[in-house]
Design a protein around this motif. Structure first.
Motif, PDB file in Angstrom:
ATOM      1  N   ALA A   3      13.250  -2.098 -11.014  1.00  0.00           N
ATOM      2  CA  ALA A   3      14.433  -1.958 -12.488  1.00  0.00           C
ATOM      3  C   ALA A   3      13.575  -1.685 -13.529  1.00  0.00           C
ATOM      4  O   ALA A   3      14.950  -1.569 -14.979  1.00  0.00           O
ATOM      5  CB  ALA A   3      14.516  -3.690 -12.077  1.00  0.00           C
TER       6      ALA A   3
ATOM      7  N   SER B  70      19.081   1.284 -11.886  1.00  0.00           N
ATOM      8  CA  SER B  70      17.573   0.301 -12.359  1.00  0.00           C
ATOM      9  C   SER B  70      18.057  -1.325 -12.149  1.00  0.00           C
ATOM     10  O   SER B  70      17.044  -1.958 -11.846  1.00  0.00           O
ATOM     11  CB  SER B  70      17.341   0.741 -13.008  1.00  0.00           C
ATOM     12  N   VAL B  71      18.427  -1.363 -13.396  1.00  0.00           N
ATOM     13  CA  VAL B  71      18.444  -2.962 -13.840  1.00  0.00           C
ATOM     14  C   VAL B  71      19.325  -3.565 -12.578  1.00  0.00           C
ATOM     15  O   VAL B  71      18.849  -5.011 -12.579  1.00  0.00           O
ATOM     16  CB  VAL B  71      18.983  -3.108 -15.503  1.00  0.00           C
ATOM     17  N   LEU B  72      20.417  -3.688 -12.572  1.00  0.00           N
ATOM     18  CA  LEU B  72      21.183  -3.576 -11.655  1.00  0.00           C
ATOM     19  C   LEU B  72      20.315  -3.848 -10.295  1.00  0.00           C
ATOM     20  O   LEU B  72      20.606  -5.666  -9.545  1.00  0.00           O
ATOM     21  CB  LEU B  72      22.673  -3.490 -11.924  1.00  0.00           C
TER      22      LEU B  72
END
Lengths: 289, 289
Positions: A109, A133-135
């Motif tokens: 992430a 990436s974060v999700l």
């Protein structure tokens, strides 16, 4: 020397061009990666140097999931005529595959090392939030599908950048599908993702190591998934499927802590791929009945 | 009603004070958590309402790792005389333990939901980078140790805030140590962390669920580790050890993705605790020889 040429099947990263440094292959099994600018090249070289002889790395992990490191070599480059540039010499991961299908998946992430300087952190964070990436804990950085009939699907980078969660699911489905039609038959899902030597089994082996290894944190590294449709079809499930880690310019030592960021992303990828295998075998089962 | 009072053994979060809302317990097994300001209280209530009846949540996970939800109740509060305030009614997790030892561990390198508004993200990110969250995947938010002799160790919040990686290792050691001396005998490590019903076994059960659940992402939630030194000593390994999830004001639905952020932090915590158990049993073994 004269046989050095840009790799045919690269899906992400810097590409060689007349005025630009890029990786080269020699056609005999070696891959030459130019040392990157700033301190990235030095950091990647330091990682390979340490990792390749580290007594705490299980040889089975090193040999199976990492390109073998063969030192460095100065090579003349078209980008800087008359000068030579240091290259990291590695195994060519696509060696022996006439028409490889490749997916490059950046894991984690968070792609910035916690102690990185501020402008770099802000730049990475913007990319991590702007991509999946974060999700998701990972993002697809490149993909190339070459099916048994020789047809190729190669989305461009802007298409990959705009991808959301359903788009990632679609890409991972298309990666094991024939190129024609709507490109979503998942014909090779069982052979590439499933089975004893398949992607899923290999990712789970890698995961078991990441649950305990406290040597390195692999920020911004990628997992490459590789297969050749003809080899896979000939060999049956899992034949010739390769799972490899690459891109170590932002690896840092771990301070005694597991790489929870990489591990979390890896588990997320495993779940996505396991879902595709399960859905595909459901379709096969209901087709049989 | 008249028996409602602030809990004696709270280690983190808002505390009740003459002019401040805080949680209450009734001494008969219920815990009353005032609905938080902004939309946090509503979000936490929405989570409990959905989670408590969700058909996809295994009852074994819900009953073992989450406080039971008993709806809401309006209660008069000292903070706002003459008015009443809505409270979420939950099981009192410390019920039946005369002198509980409690650690509150906020799980996840990232405590902000990806789609949260910007000022909130920046505030959380600063706290995550300023604490051990980004490095470790978790941070110790509160700790209270009450040993079999009745002595109590309760570091204040500023001490916790300044904690680095070795400090976290020390805290998790002190959590299973006698309070006197240097507070690091790890006398209860095997009984509390190890064994069949111990913390490690329970965290691994929770981990197995997080590897597959795609219902919720638990941003900024905490794992509470709870034991009573006398109960543990009397019962032998794992007797009366509780592992519970709390603080759900920032839980979001998962969009079909596992909670890789929580899972990564949980795996990191598991590795820390497994290391303490292994080191402690080494000491015991070498003492025996």
């Amino acid at each position: 020397m004269s046989d050095l040429r840009p790799p045919e099947h690269q899906v992400a990263g810097h590409r060689a061009a007349p005025n630009k440094l890029g990786p080269l292959v020699d056609g005999a099994g070696l891959f030459y990666k130019p040392l990157q600018a700033l301190d990235r090249g030095e950091q990647e070289l330091a990682f390979y140097t340490s990792f390749s002889v580290h007594p705490a790395v299980p040889p089975s992990i090193r040999d199976k999931f990492f390109p073998r490191f063969h030192g460095t070599r100065l090579l003349p480059t078209a980008a800087t005529p008359g000068e030579s540039h240091p290259h990291i010499v590695l195994d060519d991961l696509l060696e022996g595959l006439p028409s490889p299908s490749v997916t490059d998946i950046k894991i984690g992430a968070c792609t910035w090392p916690p102690r990185a300087p501020e402008p770099y952190v802000a730049k990475c964070l913007a990319k991590d939030r702007g991509s999946t990436s974060v999700l998701l804990g990972f993002r697809v950085s490149g993909i190339r599908v070459s099916d048994a009939g020789g047809a190729v699907w190669l989305p461009d980078r802007s298409e990959l950048k705009g991808t959301d969660i359903p788009g990632v699911r679609r890409m991972l489905g298309r990666y094991v599908s024939s190129v024609g039609g709507d490109g979503m038959d998942c014909a090779l899902a069982a052979a590439v993702y499933g089975g004893e030597g398949g992607v899923l089994a290999q990712l789970r082996e890698l995961k078991a190591w990441f649950e305990v290894q406290t040597l390195f944190h692999f920020y911004s590294a990628s997992v490459l998934l590789i297969y050749d449709a003809n080899a896979v079809t000939a060999a049956g499930g899992g034949g010739g499927v390769r799972v490899k880690l690459v891109d170590f310019a932002h690896v840092v030592e771990s301070e005694g802590v597991i790489d929870h960021n990489f591990l979390g992303g890896l588990c997320s990828l495993i779940k996505f791929i396991a879902d595709i295998v399960a859905e595909t075998s459901d379709i096969v089962s209901s087709g049989d009945s």
